[in-house]
Motif scaffolding. Sequence first.
Motif, PDB file in Angstrom:
ATOM      1  N   ALA A 330      30.997 -15.205  -1.774  1.00 53.02           N
ATOM      2  CA  ALA A 330      31.917 -16.195  -2.338  1.00 53.02           C
ATOM      3  C   ALA A 330      31.357 -16.799  -3.616  1.00 53.02           C
ATOM      4  N   SER A 331      30.024 -16.971  -3.677  1.00 54.71           N
ATOM      5  CA  SER A 331      29.406 -17.630  -4.828  1.00 54.71           C
ATOM      6  C   SER A 331      29.142 -16.682  -5.988  1.00 54.71           C
ATOM      7  N   ALA A 332      28.922 -15.414  -5.694  1.00 56.42           N
ATOM      8  CA  ALA A 332      28.553 -14.480  -6.768  1.00 56.42           C
ATOM      9  C   ALA A 332      28.721 -13.038  -6.320  1.00 56.42           C
ATOM     10  N   GLN A 333      28.826 -12.150  -7.301  1.00 61.50           N
ATOM     11  CA  GLN A 333      28.817 -10.709  -7.054  1.00 61.50           C
ATOM     12  C   GLN A 333      27.585 -10.139  -7.743  1.00 61.50           C
ATOM     13  N   VAL A 334      26.733  -9.492  -6.960  1.00 60.39           N
ATOM     14  CA  VAL A 334      25.447  -9.024  -7.478  1.00 60.39           C
ATOM     15  C   VAL A 334      25.375  -7.509  -7.325  1.00 60.39           C
ATOM     16  N   GLU A 335      24.895  -6.847  -8.368  1.00 66.16           N
ATOM     17  CA  GLU A 335      24.716  -5.402  -8.330  1.00 66.16           C
ATOM     18  C   GLU A 335      23.232  -5.062  -8.383  1.00 66.16           C
ATOM     19  N   TYR A 336      22.783  -4.235  -7.442  1.00 60.13           N
ATOM     20  CA  TYR A 336      21.404  -3.760  -7.432  1.00 60.13           C
ATOM     21  C   TYR A 336      21.393  -2.240  -7.592  1.00 60.13           C
ATOM     22  N   PRO A 337      20.414  -1.701  -8.294  1.00 63.28           N
ATOM     23  CA  PRO A 337      20.307  -0.238  -8.398  1.00 63.28           C
ATOM     24  C   PRO A 337      19.884   0.359  -7.062  1.00 63.28           C
ATOM     25  N   ALA A 338      20.331   1.566  -6.764  1.00 65.30           N
ATOM     26  CA  ALA A 338      19.976   2.218  -5.491  1.00 65.30           C
ATOM     27  C   ALA A 338      20.050   3.736  -5.656  1.00 65.30           C
ATOM     28  N   LYS A 339      19.376   4.242  -6.667  1.00 63.00           N
ATOM     29  CA  LYS A 339      19.345   5.693  -6.890  1.00 63.00           C
ATOM     30  C   LYS A 339      18.098   6.247  -6.200  1.00 63.00           C
ATOM     31  N   PHE A 340      18.283   6.691  -4.976  1.00 64.98           N
ATOM     32  CA  PHE A 340      17.153   7.143  -4.164  1.00 64.98           C
ATOM     33  C   PHE A 340      17.431   8.533  -3.611  1.00 64.98           C
ATOM     34  N   GLN A 341      16.363   9.186  -3.180  1.00 63.42           N
ATOM     35  CA  GLN A 341      16.510  10.450  -2.443  1.00 63.42           C
ATOM     36  C   GLN A 341      16.375  10.159  -0.955  1.00 63.42           C
ATOM     37  N   LEU A 342      17.348  10.629  -0.199  1.00 63.39           N
ATOM     38  CA  LEU A 342      17.318  10.431   1.247  1.00 63.39           C
ATOM     39  C   LEU A 342      16.610  11.608   1.903  1.00 63.39           C
TER      40      LEU A 342
END
Length: 502
Positions: A330-342
Amino acid sequence: MSLATVFSRAQLGVNAPQVTVEVHLSHGLPSLSIVGLPEAAVKESKDRVRSAIINSGFQFPSKRITINLAPADLPKEGGRYDLPIAIGILIASQQVIAPDIEDYEFAAELSLSGKLRPVKGILPFAIQSLKHQRNLIIASKNESEVALLPNLHAYAAKSLMDVVLHLSKTQFIKEAQQAEGVMPNNAFELDLSDVKGQFQAKRALEIAAAGGHNLLFVGPPGTGKTMLASRFNTILPKLSMDEALATAMVASIKGARDVAEHFYQRPFRSPHHTSSAVSLVGGGSNPKPGEISLAHNGVLFLDELPEFDRKVLEVLREPLESGKIVISRASAQVEYPAKFQLIAAMNPCPCGFLGSQRKACKDTDMQIKRYQQKLSGPLLDRIDLQVEVLEVEHDDLIAGVQGESSHDVRVRVITARDLQIKRQGKINAELQGKEIDQFCILGDNERLLLSDAIEKLGLSARAYHRVVKIARTIADLAAQEMIAKHHIQEALSYRKFERFQQ
């Protein structure tokens, strides 16, 4: 002058937007109020600041003190504003003369004695300070992180008094630099040569590393699935400077203390199967990065894959495709990187011994089917290589012959990746749509082979494209320009789970 302006920065995902700390002293009953959407830790800073100023030998003004953290609509959290608030009060009360204050940004928590304590997320802060060509003053325990930026003028202070002496040009603080024992390290304790036998699994590991593909190991207990996965990092090329900074920023936000030591190493994260969806992808009222973001540009290893809650696994589907995670609150929209190998590992059945030559499987067909169906089709589609890990022969186990070292395999992986970057500007796993048609050209025989495979294995369009990209990687490892029929055949042999479920 009863008004002072000091610069700091907030934390919003991997960004560090500027915060202007305005301090005004006016007549009236002695009080201190902080406005500008401060959270609990920021509101409590007034008590830490008061004690720190007094114990540093200064007077705390007996006036009405108003502190504004602008912009007002940006949430402020943590103790990073203690130092700028204290400096602002000392300048506004004319106890400190700092003519160059606009050239500095500040981030540190204060102890009651006036000592500076480190804060989380200092690396994104430092990158923005460098971008805006300002000097940075931080706590000495944050020194190793900011020293990773060679062109940044950062000063690591031990106390509030050190900062005051520096600003008043009485006694300067030395610029931040890496300590001898905290230099970036690229050495590994583990090596692929430790694994006996398992040539097909090692080959799959090399292909996954060369093309950036996701990998699933399926096999009975004790066959070396975890051992293989734990050595995957040792055959990957080290991070570039840009990749290392992007990865280190996430680790810094999470509060890791060894960011500098492992700066060029790709992260390897191995969460337990009891992990929640929030711990895996990130979240919270003030969204923090999860395991997939901490594995950015590195490896996420999920052992005992079916033991994870199905809802937890399903949240991986989007970041596996997009390479990022967007957390909305509700307070914010945050984007984090997540380019990983599974890299994942699992048993073929609940007891683990389906297909074993040494121990009979005791599970019913219904139990086996229910166990395998814990993994959804869309998730399996996103795992490029699905490899059966067989039991090691006794002769291979007892023999003292060592396999290839991680160094030898890494050389081939780097060569293949360089070829891909030169040809298409990215590794094969990142090819999309028209790029696949452009760089993964198939002949008539190869197309016919793939057409038969789609019909027999029931491959989706996504799985088809992933097989083609794996074949492209196999051809690159062999330094061949065209994808040949045997490359397609080998790529199809790594789709074990389609045959497993039939």
